[in-house]
Design an enzyme around this catalytic site. Sequence first.
Site, PDB file in Angstrom:
ATOM      1  N   ASN A   1      -8.585  18.600 -43.615  1.00  0.00           N
ATOM      2  CA  ASN A   1      -9.449  18.681 -42.430  1.00  0.00           C
ATOM      3  C   ASN A   1      -8.654  18.897 -41.146  1.00  0.00           C
ATOM      4  OD1 ASN A   1     -11.819  18.233 -43.902  1.00  0.00           O
ATOM      5  ND2 ASN A   1     -11.489  16.014 -43.846  1.00  0.00           N
TER       6      ASN A   1
ATOM      7  N   SER B   1      -9.333  13.548 -47.277  1.00  0.00           N
ATOM      8  CA  SER B   1     -10.527  12.700 -47.319  1.00  0.00           C
ATOM      9  C   SER B   1     -10.287  11.606 -48.344  1.00  0.00           C
ATOM     10  CB  SER B   1     -11.734  13.556 -47.726  1.00  0.00           C
ATOM     11  OG  SER B   1     -12.721  12.747 -48.325  1.00  0.00           O
TER      12      SER B   1
ATOM     13  N   THR C   1     -18.122  38.363 -29.160  1.00  0.00           N
ATOM     14  CA  THR C   1     -18.825  37.794 -28.010  1.00  0.00           C
ATOM     15  C   THR C   1     -20.042  37.112 -28.616  1.00  0.00           C
ATOM     16  OG1 THR C   1     -20.189  39.742 -27.631  1.00  0.00           O
ATOM     17  CG2 THR C   1     -18.099  39.670 -26.451  1.00  0.00           C
ATOM     18  N   HIS C   2     -20.484  36.021 -28.047  1.00  0.00           N
ATOM     19  CA  HIS C   2     -21.575  35.213 -28.617  1.00  0.00           C
ATOM     20  C   HIS C   2     -21.239  34.815 -30.056  1.00  0.00           C
ATOM     21  CE1 HIS C   2     -24.090  36.713 -25.256  1.00  0.00           C
ATOM     22  NE2 HIS C   2     -23.400  37.840 -25.463  1.00  0.00           N
TER      23      HIS C   2
ATOM     24  N   GLN D   1      -6.717   0.903  -7.015  1.00  0.00           N
ATOM     25  CA  GLN D   1      -5.936   0.397  -8.146  1.00  0.00           C
ATOM     26  C   GLN D   1      -6.486   0.946  -9.464  1.00  0.00           C
ATOM     27  OE1 GLN D   1      -4.405  -3.782  -8.214  1.00  0.00           O
ATOM     28  NE2 GLN D   1      -5.887  -3.986  -9.864  1.00  0.00           N
TER      29      GLN D   1
ATOM     30  N   ASN E   1       0.822  -1.225   0.000  1.00  0.00           N
ATOM     31  CA  ASN E   1       0.000   0.000   0.000  1.00  0.00           C
ATOM     32  C   ASN E   1       0.849   1.264   0.000  1.00  0.00           C
ATOM     33  OD1 ASN E   1      -1.958  -1.895   0.205  1.00  0.00           O
ATOM     34  ND2 ASN E   1      -2.690  -1.313   2.236  1.00  0.00           N
TER      35      ASN E   1
ATOM     36  N   LYS F   1      -5.197   4.111 -11.234  1.00  0.00           N
ATOM     37  CA  LYS F   1      -3.857   4.113 -11.844  1.00  0.00           C
ATOM     38  C   LYS F   1      -3.924   4.372 -13.348  1.00  0.00           C
ATOM     39  CE  LYS F   1      -1.130   0.948 -10.128  1.00  0.00           C
ATOM     40  NZ  LYS F   1      -0.793  -0.479  -9.944  1.00  0.00           N
TER      41      LYS F   1
ATOM     42  N   TYR G   1      -6.574   1.830   2.933  1.00  0.00           N
ATOM     43  CA  TYR G   1      -6.411   1.259   1.596  1.00  0.00           C
ATOM     44  C   TYR G   1      -7.615   0.425   1.214  1.00  0.00           C
ATOM     45  CZ  TYR G   1      -4.911  -1.381  -2.408  1.00  0.00           C
ATOM     46  OH  TYR G   1      -4.853  -1.911  -3.667  1.00  0.00           O
TER      47      TYR G   1
HETATM   48  N1  ARG Z   1      -1.645  -3.267  -7.282  1.00  0.00           N
HETATM   49  C1  ARG Z   1      -2.143  -2.794  -6.038  1.00  0.00           C
HETATM   50  C2  ARG Z   1      -2.738  -1.376  -6.223  1.00  0.00           C
HETATM   51  O1  ARG Z   1      -2.451  -0.763  -7.206  1.00  0.00           O
HETATM   52  C3  ARG Z   1      -1.053  -2.747  -5.039  1.00  0.00           C
HETATM   53  C4  ARG Z   1      -1.517  -2.694  -3.648  1.00  0.00           C
HETATM   54  C5  ARG Z   1      -2.137  -3.985  -3.249  1.00  0.00           C
HETATM   55  N2  ARG Z   1      -2.448  -3.926  -1.866  1.00  0.00           N
HETATM   56  C6  ARG Z   1      -3.379  -4.727  -1.308  1.00  0.00           C
HETATM   57  N3  ARG Z   1      -3.611  -4.549  -0.037  1.00  0.00           N
HETATM   58  N4  ARG Z   1      -4.033  -5.608  -2.009  1.00  0.00           N
HETATM   59  O2  ARG Z   1      -3.483  -0.915  -5.397  1.00  0.00           O
END
Ligand code: ARG
Length: 458
Positions: free
Chosen positions: A292, A284, A161-162, A329, A116, A332, A324
């Site tokens: 374009n 085109s 404007t507009h 996840q 974490n 990401k 956590y």
């Molecule tokens: N791949 C996980 C994430 O991006 C890593 C952390 C996993 N931790 C857990 N307690 N399962 O969150």
Amino acid sequence: MKANDTATTVGKINPDVLTFTEGKDPVLDLALAEVDCIGTAAHVTMLSRMDYMPVLFTEEQRIAVLKGLKEIIAEARRGEFTITAADQDVHLAVERRLTERLGDLGKKVHTCRSRNDQVAVDIRLHVRNELNDLTTELAELARALIEFARRHADIPLVGRTHLQPAMPSSVGMWASAYGEMLLDDAYLLEAAAKTNNLCPLGSAAGYGVPLPINRQLTSDLLAFERPHHNVFYASCARGKDEAVLLSACSQIMLSLSRLAEDLILFSMPEFRYFTLPRELCTGSSIMPQKYNPDVLELIRAKAGLLVGYATSANVILKAMPGGYNRDLQDTKELYMEGLRVTRTSLRIMKLMADNLTVNPEACRAAFAEPGVFATDRALELVAGGMPFRDAYHQVRDHLEDLRGMDPDAVIAKKTHLGGTAGINYDGLLERADALAASAQAARQKVEDAVRELFAPAD
Ligand code: ARG
């Protein structure tokens, strides 16, 4: 070998569950391989300096780990580092690789940390690098727009404007407005960089560890501004950080989208104020005459994507309990895509700004309709002593008298701060350069810290 038979996999997990829970981590996490090694190097260095018996890592062991990590970084740079299904993510992959090289020593690197805090620090290190590059790209685009503006400072442009003709403006005013807008968007990036520049390491699962770790040292080794104070908060900060970043990026994309829309409009044959660079337009398959503005249309679309990514990150966080949770996840991919799309967009818009041409005669021809001079004329009458409302009515009743007014003369009169003749192009360029310099200094600081961290392994 079954997926969950390796040393690093915890427990026995149904393979479908494993596939579902790992999601795109085996691919996305490749971008984190290098920073994961850097985070581990700092963590192990801190553990080796702990005043604790038995010693967790001797100096010799620390150097061996640093060497192992350096090799993994080199592997990652060569594109040879892989994350297997059994690893699930980069963290377990790096630990597995270290253990393959170093034996039992590799098994010790996870002392006093959790995935974490590990993933949280990886993302912060990754975002920090990306933000420095993104800031440079933003400064370069702002500079290109302001230079374009300065080159065409005195070409009159119908201000709207507009979307209706409003008052005389200039190409300089129009283009430098977008440059200045981006420079102000950089304030949001700075805020995102500031909250990103905090070190969560040592928070472990989110509740700290019962050993006297030195979180300040880890933070210093990684050149963070400081550690998060409360370790539970450190674990809650993941996701929020990404959401703040995406919100800053979405503002940048909204700026680019409006610039793109103006360009699409003003380069239409009906306007022809600008000509888009041929090499940035697409044809085109059926209509031979076509050039374009697909690039600009995609910028508009990508602004929508960014707003979506930012919204997704916020919604993932909403009502998520503290600490956590695996929900995190899924932020990401959002932040990684958000950064990629924003950076690509900044670069492509710089190409546009560098190669855009202005058609001064088309810009001037647009002033044939006299109404656009009305407000300026009314204010001339005010300067002669007439109350504004009387001047307003007089001009409105005699719009035809304005025909033939000279737009060049009108825009030369607005000498006040930020007016058509009062724009401080040099001042704006200085701001763009200062921004680029600050990103470069931040990049240098990070590079120096990483070099120093790994120096014992040279
Ligand atoms: N791949 C996980 C994430 O991006 C890593 C952390 C996993 N931790 C857990 N307690 N399962 O969150």
